[in-house]
Design an enzyme around this catalytic site. Structure first.
Site, mmCIF file in Angstrom:
data_model
loop_
_atom_site.group_PDB
_atom_site.id
_atom_site.type_symbol
_atom_site.label_atom_id
_atom_site.label_comp_id
_atom_site.label_asym_id
_atom_site.label_seq_id
_atom_site.Cartn_x
_atom_site.Cartn_y
_atom_site.Cartn_z
ATOM 1 N N SER A 45 0.818 -1.220 0.000
ATOM 2 C CA SER A 45 0.000 0.000 0.000
ATOM 3 C C SER A 45 0.847 1.264 0.000
ATOM 4 O O SER A 45 1.738 1.412 0.823
ATOM 5 C CB SER A 45 -0.872 0.069 1.261
ATOM 6 O OG SER A 45 -1.809 -0.944 1.263
ATOM 7 N N HIS A 91 -3.166 1.130 -4.677
ATOM 8 C CA HIS A 91 -2.466 0.116 -5.466
ATOM 9 C C HIS A 91 -2.673 0.391 -6.943
ATOM 10 O O HIS A 91 -3.716 0.854 -7.362
ATOM 11 C CB HIS A 91 -2.989 -1.289 -5.154
ATOM 12 C CG HIS A 91 -2.503 -1.816 -3.846
ATOM 13 N ND1 HIS A 91 -1.340 -2.502 -3.732
ATOM 14 C CD2 HIS A 91 -3.025 -1.738 -2.615
ATOM 15 C CE1 HIS A 91 -1.166 -2.841 -2.467
ATOM 16 N NE2 HIS A 91 -2.178 -2.386 -1.764
ATOM 17 N N HIS A 94 -5.392 -9.006 -1.735
ATOM 18 C CA HIS A 94 -5.582 -9.287 -0.313
ATOM 19 C C HIS A 94 -6.745 -10.251 -0.121
ATOM 20 O O HIS A 94 -7.743 -10.181 -0.832
ATOM 21 C CB HIS A 94 -5.883 -7.995 0.448
ATOM 22 C CG HIS A 94 -4.765 -7.002 0.396
ATOM 23 N ND1 HIS A 94 -4.683 -6.036 -0.586
ATOM 24 C CD2 HIS A 94 -3.700 -6.814 1.212
ATOM 25 C CE1 HIS A 94 -3.596 -5.312 -0.368
ATOM 26 N NE2 HIS A 94 -2.982 -5.752 0.707
ATOM 27 N N TYR A 137 -8.799 -10.095 2.234
ATOM 28 C CA TYR A 137 -9.989 -9.329 2.672
ATOM 29 C C TYR A 137 -10.789 -8.762 1.509
ATOM 30 O O TYR A 137 -11.945 -8.384 1.669
ATOM 31 C CB TYR A 137 -9.615 -8.205 3.653
ATOM 32 C CG TYR A 137 -8.737 -7.104 3.093
ATOM 33 C CD1 TYR A 137 -9.226 -6.151 2.199
ATOM 34 C CD2 TYR A 137 -7.410 -7.009 3.480
ATOM 35 C CE1 TYR A 137 -8.415 -5.151 1.702
ATOM 36 C CE2 TYR A 137 -6.589 -6.005 2.999
ATOM 37 C CZ TYR A 137 -7.103 -5.078 2.101
ATOM 38 O OH TYR A 137 -6.290 -4.099 1.612
ATOM 39 N N GLU A 138 -10.185 -8.695 0.326
ATOM 40 C CA GLU A 138 -10.930 -8.199 -0.831
ATOM 41 C C GLU A 138 -11.908 -9.249 -1.345
ATOM 42 O O GLU A 138 -12.722 -8.953 -2.217
ATOM 43 C CB GLU A 138 -9.962 -7.807 -1.949
ATOM 44 C CG GLU A 138 -9.120 -6.580 -1.618
ATOM 45 C CD GLU A 138 -8.083 -6.280 -2.692
ATOM 46 O OE1 GLU A 138 -8.402 -5.540 -3.626
ATOM 47 O OE2 GLU A 138 -6.962 -6.809 -2.585
ATOM 48 N N ALA A 195 2.829 -2.166 4.223
ATOM 49 C CA ALA A 195 2.596 -1.171 5.262
ATOM 50 C C ALA A 195 2.131 -1.955 6.480
ATOM 51 O O ALA A 195 1.385 -2.922 6.351
ATOM 52 C CB ALA A 195 1.525 -0.204 4.805
ATOM 53 N N MET A 230 -2.063 -6.999 7.036
ATOM 54 C CA MET A 230 -3.122 -7.808 6.416
ATOM 55 C C MET A 230 -2.642 -8.496 5.143
ATOM 56 O O MET A 230 -3.443 -8.802 4.261
ATOM 57 C CB MET A 230 -4.331 -6.919 6.091
ATOM 58 C CG MET A 230 -4.855 -6.113 7.260
ATOM 59 S SD MET A 230 -6.168 -5.000 6.748
ATOM 60 C CE MET A 230 -6.387 -4.016 8.239
ATOM 61 N N SER A 231 -1.350 -8.723 5.026
ATOM 62 C CA SER A 231 -0.839 -9.323 3.779
ATOM 63 C C SER A 231 0.385 -10.185 4.074
ATOM 64 O O SER A 231 0.567 -10.652 5.192
ATOM 65 C CB SER A 231 -0.466 -8.203 2.797
ATOM 66 O OG SER A 231 0.627 -7.452 3.279
ATOM 67 N N ASN A 263 1.780 3.426 11.239
ATOM 68 C CA ASN A 263 0.973 3.875 12.389
ATOM 69 C C ASN A 263 1.309 3.015 13.600
ATOM 70 O O ASN A 263 1.830 1.910 13.449
ATOM 71 C CB ASN A 263 -0.525 3.724 12.060
ATOM 72 C CG ASN A 263 -0.878 2.299 11.682
ATOM 73 O OD1 ASN A 263 -0.635 1.867 10.552
ATOM 74 N ND2 ASN A 263 -1.421 1.552 12.614
ATOM 75 N N HIS A 278 -7.122 4.303 7.064
ATOM 76 C CA HIS A 278 -6.326 3.921 5.882
ATOM 77 C C HIS A 278 -5.625 5.135 5.256
ATOM 78 O O HIS A 278 -4.545 5.023 4.691
ATOM 79 C CB HIS A 278 -7.227 3.234 4.853
ATOM 80 C CG HIS A 278 -6.484 2.690 3.658
ATOM 81 N ND1 HIS A 278 -5.505 1.727 3.763
ATOM 82 C CD2 HIS A 278 -6.572 2.986 2.325
ATOM 83 C CE1 HIS A 278 -5.027 1.455 2.558
ATOM 84 N NE2 HIS A 278 -5.662 2.212 1.676
#
Ligand code: HPA
Length: 272
Positions: free
Chosen positions: A32, A62, A80, A82-83, A110, A210-211, A234, A246
């Site tokens: 990201s 992306h 991802h 989650y997509e 990230a 998340m990846s 963060n 995000h």
């Protein structure tokens, strides 16, 4: 992996081969807010939508294309879980790299900083990982010609690559102290709760995201060496005062992009 997965990969390889005959040795996946790095690389750009059997990337920040040159292939935009993609889609870039001849993989992402000494804007080498995605990309029938049923994961991130990358980071980014940490991968898309972050710390995690975890598993399965770099965008949930957003992730990656480009370019020069 699903039974027909290899056929899909073969089609994707044929699409790429129609546009480029390059045989890259290094494969890079950009996370990201980091896809701008692809512009600093010369090569043939191929949009994901022009690759047969390839999923199309949807997440904001992306790019959804790859660049292929003589020694390197770079994917700007990953898939991802989650997509809503299947794990086969998530790891497609990795399997594609392998088919094209890649031996070394550089994964960037990230991540939230869990370790108390990590701050937004830090860059961290990933030294190990914890799979908290509740699944594994290798579930399903095993294709023995691709890799073993029970692959070893005792060195998920290659020590030699880590040593080399550390040395290059000292040279390219002398003003920076690189961090080193264990990456814990959730599925997302909701950010973690403060209790989940305490759990990650108890499990030995320093970074959360998340990846990356499934990609690293499949790269190891296929016998490729992996190096991982997280951009700490963060403080993880419960550690800072602000809510997680995000937008902040993208903004911080943009601030660090120049250093990240410098580092990734240095690594590409060394490894490709
Ligand atoms: N959690 C999960 N994924 C992330 C984070 C986070 O705090 N920051 C960037 N990606």
């Amino acid at each position: 992996m699903e039974a027909g997965f290899k056929v899909r990969i073969d089609k994707a390889v044929a699409s790429i081969r129609a546009k480029s005959k390059s045989t890259p040795k290094l494969g890079v996946i950009l996370g990201s807010g980091l896809s701008g790095i692809v512009d600093s690389i010369e090569g043939t750009e191929i949009s994901y939508k022009d690759i047969e059997g390839f999923p199309v990337s949807t997440v904001h920040g992306h790019k959804g294309s790859l660049k292929i040159a003589d020694n390197i292939i770079v994917f700007a935009g990953r898939f991802h879980f989650y997509e809503g993609y299947k794990m086969d889609d998530v790891v497609m870039p990795i399997t594609l790299m392998k088919e094209l001849g890649v031996e070394k993989v550089l994964l960037t992402n990230a991540a939230g900083g869990v370790n108390y000494t990590f701050e937004p804007g830090d860059l961290a080498f990933i030294i190990d990982q914890v799979n908290l995605q509740g699944t594994n990309p290798l579930i399903g029938p095993n294709n023995d010609s691709m890799g073993p049923r029970f692959p070893d994961m005792s060195e998920p991130y290659n020590k030699e690559m880590l040593d080399e990358a550390s040395r290059i980071a000292r040279k390219v980014l002398p003003h920076r102290t690189m961090k080193y940490g264990v990456y814990a991968g959730f599925t997302g898309p909701s950010y973690e709760t403060p209790a989940e972050i305490r759990m990650v710390r108890a499990f030995g995690g320093d970074l959360v995201g998340m990846s990356t975890v499934p990609e690293c598993i499949v790269a190891n399965y296929l016998g490729m060496k992996v190096c991982g770099i997280s951009c700490v965008t963060n403080l993880a949930a419960g550690l800072g005062h602000a809510k997680l957003d995000h937008k902040e992730v993208i903004e911080t990656s943009k601030l660090v992009e120049k250093d990240m480009i410098g580092l990734v370019s240095g690594l590409i020069e060394y490894w490709s």
